[in-house]
Design an enzyme around this catalytic site. Structure first.
Site, PDB file in Angstrom:
ATOM      1  N   HIS A 130      -6.670  -3.572   9.773  1.00  0.00           N
ATOM      2  CA  HIS A 130      -7.864  -4.366   9.448  1.00  0.00           C
ATOM      3  C   HIS A 130      -8.713  -4.480  10.712  1.00  0.00           C
ATOM      4  CE1 HIS A 130      -5.616  -6.464   5.875  1.00  0.00           C
ATOM      5  NE2 HIS A 130      -5.792  -5.170   5.696  1.00  0.00           N
ATOM      6  N   GLU A 186     -17.428  11.317  23.167  1.00  0.00           N
ATOM      7  CA  GLU A 186     -16.123  11.891  22.793  1.00  0.00           C
ATOM      8  C   GLU A 186     -15.848  11.817  21.289  1.00  0.00           C
ATOM      9  OE1 GLU A 186     -12.880  11.851  25.385  1.00  0.00           O
ATOM     10  OE2 GLU A 186     -14.430  12.948  26.477  1.00  0.00           O
ATOM     11  N   HIS A 198     -12.613  -4.035   3.901  1.00  0.00           N
ATOM     12  CA  HIS A 198     -11.157  -4.196   3.985  1.00  0.00           C
ATOM     13  C   HIS A 198     -10.564  -3.647   5.302  1.00  0.00           C
ATOM     14  CE1 HIS A 198      -7.040  -4.051   1.758  1.00  0.00           C
ATOM     15  NE2 HIS A 198      -6.842  -3.914   3.046  1.00  0.00           N
ATOM     16  N   GLU A 215       0.824  -1.222   0.000  1.00  0.00           N
ATOM     17  CA  GLU A 215       0.000   0.000   0.000  1.00  0.00           C
ATOM     18  C   GLU A 215       0.857   1.269   0.000  1.00  0.00           C
ATOM     19  OE1 GLU A 215      -2.871  -0.582  -0.720  1.00  0.00           O
ATOM     20  OE2 GLU A 215      -3.539  -2.438   0.239  1.00  0.00           O
TER      21      GLU A 215
HETATM   22  O1  2HA Z   1      -0.250  -5.241   4.013  1.00  0.00           O
HETATM   23  O2  2HA Z   1      -3.133  -4.736   4.559  1.00  0.00           O
HETATM   24  O3  2HA Z   1      -3.935  -3.813   2.250  1.00  0.00           O
HETATM   25  C1  2HA Z   1      -1.362  -6.008   3.718  1.00  0.00           C
HETATM   26  C2  2HA Z   1      -2.519  -5.130   3.586  1.00  0.00           C
HETATM   27  C3  2HA Z   1      -2.907  -4.725   2.244  1.00  0.00           C
HETATM   28 ZN    ZN Z   2      -5.101  -4.051   4.132  1.00  0.00          ZN
END
Ligand code: 2HA
Ligand code: ZN
Length: 272
Positions: free
Chosen positions: A141, A169, A210, A115
């Protein structure tokens, strides 16, 4: 010594904290930090620049010549503290802001996170809109936010409203609300552009199905933001799990009262 630098210790502690939260299964998530000039100077003697610059796939002129500490592609957050030099690296951007080279770490053939384009584009936007104050971009995540992207309409307003009202908050911590990126293939320049557009207005960008990106001036604030938004999502899920729906909540008037008491400006388009 690079590993003794305060920014390195702060980065590693933040990665460990995120890991313990359950936000970094396998190689999930990534983190980057834009070094201050004095931090670069202090570690210059320990740098061994790779010969050539590699194209990132995006361009950020305002980051030309800057240095970033970044997690490695395919690396597991749980391994960072045990072997920072294999799982993290410091990279230098070229004078066009479109290529990078490793100057420390990412040993044994490692490369920056998949990323990296999104990180660089977010740094580009945040450096510009905060006049250089913001230095941290964090991707995790976070399970409760991911769960919400299956049940709420994928709009900035819907998510901002729900999250603001899940704890008193919240509007103080993220008065600009959150942006939502619809489902996209991760890892490239297209999702990087969609994300950094939202970062012009918000410190949080949610990637449908995601995870989340947060931006901030330092490790504490950025980690705290991720934690607060994820906790708000968790409270919503808990409340909805009681099976009666939301019976009472923080009203729009209450939100305005919070804004006035704590001197924050809430994004007006989310208040109606
Ligand atoms: O690094 O989270 O989005 C693995 C990830 C890709
Ligand atoms: Zn990711």
């Amino acid at each position: 010594m690079v590993l003794a630098a305060e920014f390195m210790k702060g980065f590693i502690r933040m990665a460990d904290d995120g890991c313990r939260q359950g936000w970094h299964e396998r190689n999930g998530g990534n983190l980057s930090y834009r070094l201050k000039p004095e931090e670069v100077d202090a570690i210059k003697p320990n740098m061994t620049p790779a010969g050539h610059f590699i194209k990132i796939g995006v361009k950020a002129e305002n980051l030309a010549g800057e240095y970033f500490l970044v997690t490695g592609s395919g690396k597991y957050f749980r391994n960072i503290a045990a072997a920072p030099q294999d799982n993290l690296g410091i990279v230098e951007l070229d004078q066009q802001g479109e290529g990078y080279r490793i100057v420390w770490g990412l040993e044994k053939g490692a490369v920056p996170t998949s990323e990296f384009p999104t990180h660089i584009m977010n740094h580009r936007v945040k450096k510009a809109v905060t006049k250089g104050e913001y230095r941290v971009i964090y991707h995790a995540h976070t399970p409760s936010i991911i769960a919400l992207t299956y049940v709420l309409p994928l709009t900035d307003k819907e998510f901002s409203r729900v999250l603001w009202t899940m704890a008193t908050e919240c509007p103080i911590v993220f008065p600009d609300g959150v942006g939502v990126v619809p489902w996209m293939v991760p890892g490239g320049s297209k999702i990087a552009l969609a994300t950094c557009e939202l970062m012009e207005k918000h410190d949080v960008a949610i990637w449908a199905h995601h995870g989340m990106f947060c931006a901030g001036p330092d490790f504490d604030t950025t980690y705290g933001l991720m934690d607060t938004v994820e906790k708000a999502a968790d409270i919503y899920l808990r409340a909805m799990s009681c099976g009666q729906g939301i019976r009472q909540t923080i009203s729009t008037d209450n939100l305005r009262e919070i804004a006035s008491a704590f001197h924050v400006k809430l994004r007006e388009e989310f208040l109606d």
